[in-house]
Design a protein around this motif. Structure first.
Motif, PDB file in Angstrom:
ATOM      1  N   VAL A   1       0.865  -1.179   0.000  1.00  0.00           N
ATOM      2  CA  VAL A   1       0.000   0.000   0.000  1.00  0.00           C
ATOM      3  C   VAL A   1       0.898   1.224   0.000  1.00  0.00           C
ATOM      4  CG1 VAL A   1      -1.806   1.272   1.202  1.00  0.00           C
ATOM      5  CG2 VAL A   1      -1.784  -1.231   1.293  1.00  0.00           C
ATOM      6  N   LEU A   2       0.697   2.110  -0.967  1.00  0.00           N
ATOM      7  CA  LEU A   2       1.543   3.284  -1.126  1.00  0.00           C
ATOM      8  C   LEU A   2       0.726   4.553  -0.986  1.00  0.00           C
ATOM      9  CD1 LEU A   2       3.488   2.130  -4.325  1.00  0.00           C
ATOM     10  CD2 LEU A   2       4.113   1.735  -1.953  1.00  0.00           C
ATOM     11  N   LEU A   3       1.339   5.556  -0.390  1.00  0.00           N
ATOM     12  CA  LEU A   3       0.770   6.894  -0.394  1.00  0.00           C
ATOM     13  C   LEU A   3       1.315   7.606  -1.627  1.00  0.00           C
ATOM     14  CD1 LEU A   3      -0.820   9.174   1.003  1.00  0.00           C
ATOM     15  CD2 LEU A   3       1.297   9.781   2.186  1.00  0.00           C
ATOM     16  N   GLN A   4       0.431   8.019  -2.507  1.00  0.00           N
ATOM     17  CA  GLN A   4       0.813   8.626  -3.777  1.00  0.00           C
ATOM     18  C   GLN A   4       0.558  10.126  -3.702  1.00  0.00           C
ATOM     19  OE1 GLN A   4       0.094   6.469  -7.577  1.00  0.00           O
ATOM     20  NE2 GLN A   4      -1.341   8.130  -8.006  1.00  0.00           N
ATOM     21  N   VAL A   5       1.625  10.923  -3.804  1.00  0.00           N
ATOM     22  CA  VAL A   5       1.540  12.373  -3.659  1.00  0.00           C
ATOM     23  C   VAL A   5       1.794  13.016  -5.021  1.00  0.00           C
ATOM     24  CG1 VAL A   5       2.388  14.392  -2.412  1.00  0.00           C
ATOM     25  CG2 VAL A   5       2.452  12.134  -1.321  1.00  0.00           C
ATOM     26  N   GLU A   6       0.837  13.769  -5.502  1.00  0.00           N
ATOM     27  CA  GLU A   6       0.976  14.391  -6.812  1.00  0.00           C
ATOM     28  C   GLU A   6       1.986  15.534  -6.752  1.00  0.00           C
ATOM     29  OE1 GLU A   6      -1.865  16.149 -10.405  1.00  0.00           O
ATOM     30  OE2 GLU A   6      -2.732  15.480  -8.508  1.00  0.00           O
TER      31      GLU A   6
END
Length: 227
Positions: free
Chosen positions: A105-110
């Motif tokens: 599970v990854l936190l994806q930051v634009e």
């Protein structure tokens, strides 16, 4: 929406460790979680660098493919690690392919959101620079280890990094399979087996994924032994 445990993991990352709470909340409100199954690809070498990531759970490997088709493992990151910051801030394309070693599970930051925050609050730049410097330092140490240490010493360094104690005996579990460990350490699987055999003299025994170490201090001395 992040759970409290996931939020704590994000805060531990080099990327967000020095970010003030209010600024972090603003960044995370425009970010989202992404689940990646084991063996799935997050992005490939040459894709536009539009996001940076924090691993909330699981493990990924960063790889490059040589012109001859050989896979080179640049890095392996697990829970609490971040990646993609430098290239995302610079723009352009990802220089590596990222594949999940485990269900992750990854936190994806634009990147756009980070740039907007930088314009309104330059303090975020300190965290970005800290994260980028940390990854640069890791790469320098990797190159130094590959050039200066034997295969057995590289493996010992890896085991020391996993050890739950600073000295004395301990037991640990290898975080991923031995084929990936070999690639991570810049050697072939048969060389890894020989390195484990060489470490028996240093009090290291291995059975499948379990490793017992008689004395971590002895391993450290072995790594630093120029002889």
């Amino acid at each position: 929406m992040l759970s409290q445990s996931e939020l704590n993991t994000a805060k531990r990352s080099v990327l967000f460790r020095n970010v003030p709470d209010q600024m972090l909340q603003n960044l995370l409100s425009d970010s989202h979680k992404r689940k990646v199954a084991r063996g799935a690809t997050l992005f490939v070498q040459g894709d536009p660098a539009t996001h940076m990531f924090v691993i909330l759970e699981g493990c990924v490997k960063l790889i490059r493919i040589t012109p001859g088709g050989e896979e080179i493992v640049v890095a392996v990151y697990s829970e609490g690690d971040s990646f993609g910051e430098a290239v995302a801030l610079k723009g352009g394309q990802y220089p590596v392919t990222v594949e999940a070693v485990q269900d992750s599970v990854l936190l994806q930051v634009e990147t756009r959101v980070v740039f907007d925050t930088l314009r309104s609050d330059p303090d975020l730049a300190v965290a970005m620079l800290s994260s980028t410097f940390s990854h640069l330092h890791e790469l320098v140490m990797e190159i130094e280890n590959l050039k200066a240490l034997s295969g057995a010493q590289r493996l010992a360094t890896f085991l020391i990094s996993l050890a739950p104690v600073e000295d004395g005996p301990c037991s640990l579990v290898l975080p991923y399979d031995k084929v990936l460990i070999a690639k991570r350490l810049g050697m072939k699987p048969e060389s890894l087996s020989r390195s484990f055999a060489n470490l028996r003299k240093q009090g290291v025994s291995v059975k499948r994924q379990s490793v017992d170490v008689d004395d971590i201090t002895q391993l450290k001395e072995f790594v630093s032994d120029d002889a």
